[in-house]
Enzyme design. Structure first.
Site, PDB file in Angstrom:
ATOM      1  N   ASN A   1       0.844  -1.197   0.000  1.00 45.99           N
ATOM      2  CA  ASN A   1       0.000   0.000   0.000  1.00 45.99           C
ATOM      3  C   ASN A   1       0.882   1.252   0.000  1.00 45.99           C
ATOM      4  OD1 ASN A   1       0.667  -0.765   2.703  1.00 45.99           O
ATOM      5  ND2 ASN A   1      -1.020   0.422   3.537  1.00 45.99           N
TER       6      ASN A   1
ATOM      7  N   GLU B   1       0.378   5.265   0.510  1.00 43.41           N
ATOM      8  CA  GLU B   1      -0.553   6.318   0.922  1.00 43.41           C
ATOM      9  C   GLU B   1      -0.107   7.679   0.412  1.00 43.41           C
ATOM     10  OE1 GLU B   1      -0.968   5.780   5.178  1.00 43.41           O
ATOM     11  OE2 GLU B   1      -2.157   3.956   4.855  1.00 43.41           O
TER      12      GLU B   1
ATOM     13  N   CYS C   1      -4.123   0.705  -2.396  1.00 49.96           N
ATOM     14  CA  CYS C   1      -4.042  -0.533  -1.617  1.00 49.96           C
ATOM     15  C   CYS C   1      -2.956  -1.445  -2.197  1.00 49.96           C
ATOM     16  CB  CYS C   1      -5.368  -1.280  -1.655  1.00 49.96           C
ATOM     17  SG  CYS C   1      -6.660  -0.563  -0.629  1.00 49.96           S
TER      18      CYS C   1
ATOM     19  N   GLU D   1      -3.082  -4.710  -2.819  1.00 46.15           N
ATOM     20  CA  GLU D   1      -3.564  -5.636  -3.855  1.00 46.15           C
ATOM     21  C   GLU D   1      -3.661  -4.924  -5.199  1.00 46.15           C
ATOM     22  OE1 GLU D   1      -4.831  -4.861  -0.912  1.00 46.15           O
ATOM     23  OE2 GLU D   1      -6.285  -6.351  -0.243  1.00 46.15           O
TER      24      GLU D   1
ATOM     25  N   CYS E   1     -10.248  -5.087   1.143  1.00 43.95           N
ATOM     26  CA  CYS E   1     -11.387  -4.165   1.070  1.00 43.95           C
ATOM     27  C   CYS E   1     -12.249  -4.500  -0.151  1.00 43.95           C
ATOM     28  CB  CYS E   1     -10.903  -2.724   1.010  1.00 43.95           C
ATOM     29  SG  CYS E   1     -10.235  -2.220  -0.588  1.00 43.95           S
TER      30      CYS E   1
HETATM   31  N1  THU Z   1      -5.328  -1.377   2.618  1.00 41.21           N
HETATM   32  C1  THU Z   1      -4.802  -2.233   1.680  1.00 41.21           C
HETATM   33  O1  THU Z   1      -3.662  -2.050   1.235  1.00 41.21           O
HETATM   34  N2  THU Z   1      -5.571  -3.252   1.246  1.00 41.21           N
HETATM   35  C2  THU Z   1      -6.840  -3.509   1.689  1.00 41.21           C
HETATM   36  O2  THU Z   1      -7.490  -4.407   1.166  1.00 41.21           O
HETATM   37  C3  THU Z   1      -7.384  -2.757   2.813  1.00 41.21           C
HETATM   38  C4  THU Z   1      -6.647  -1.520   3.186  1.00 41.21           C
HETATM   39  C5  THU Z   1      -4.525  -0.242   3.057  1.00 41.21           C
HETATM   40  C6  THU Z   1      -5.041   1.088   2.590  1.00 41.21           C
HETATM   41  C7  THU Z   1      -4.446   2.026   3.608  1.00 41.21           C
HETATM   42  O3  THU Z   1      -3.132   2.371   3.168  1.00 41.21           O
HETATM   43  C8  THU Z   1      -4.339   1.193   4.865  1.00 41.21           C
HETATM   44  O4  THU Z   1      -4.481  -0.160   4.455  1.00 41.21           O
HETATM   45  C9  THU Z   1      -5.404   1.522   5.898  1.00 41.21           C
HETATM   46  O5  THU Z   1      -6.656   1.506   5.334  1.00 41.21           O
END
Ligand code: THU
Length: 142
Positions: free
Chosen positions: A43, A45, A54, A56, A90
């Protein structure tokens, strides 16, 4: 062909490259393509939160940009999750995985046992290109 244990291990290692200064929640993903290649992602940000990516999606989009159109398995490792129940992909990532026909999703935390799911179990009635008048798209969906 890489096995499930090794794919989870790759996802856990990929999570160490996570750029997540805002959430402090490191996630890694590793996927196996139809031709046996492995791609990883983490991930990433952004100070403008909604444009964050994210893990994935990073892995799937990296594979797609390299020419991949068929993905078999995705391992996701939330190495800061305090339980496996808090490590599931998610909703948006479930749809992203559906585009390229992902069959199996491995859900892991930073250590210990991981869970194995069919994507259709995590995303029933997922939307796919075959529903559109022109068809086309990736290999996903029903
Ligand atoms: N996140 C992912 O990388 N994958 C997911 O399926 C759920 C959330 C990340 C997004 C963000 O950087 C952190 O987790 C908190 O939401």
């Amino acid at each position: 062909m890489i096995d499930h244990d090794s794919l989870v291990d790759r996802a856990r290692r990929a999570a160490r490259n996570s750029y997540s200064p805002y959430s402090g929640f490191r996630v890694g993903a590793a996927l196996l393509t139809g031709d046996g290649s492995v791609f990883c992602g983490a991930n990433v940000e952004n100070a403008a939160y909604p444009v964050s990516n994210c893990a994935e999606a990073t892995a799937v989009n990296t594979a797609a940009a390299a020419g991949t159109r068929r993905i078999r398995t995705v391992a996701v490792a939330c190495i800061d999750a305090d339980s496996i129940a808090n490590a599931y992909p998610c909703g948006g990532c479930r749809q992203v995985m559906n585009e390229f026909g992902v069959e199996t999703v491995l859900v892991a935390t930073g250590d210990g046992p991981y869970r194995v799911h069919g994507l259709s179990e995590l995303l029933p009635y997922g939307f796919s290109g075959g529903f559109l008048p022109g068809g086309g798209g990736g290999s996903g969906g029903s």
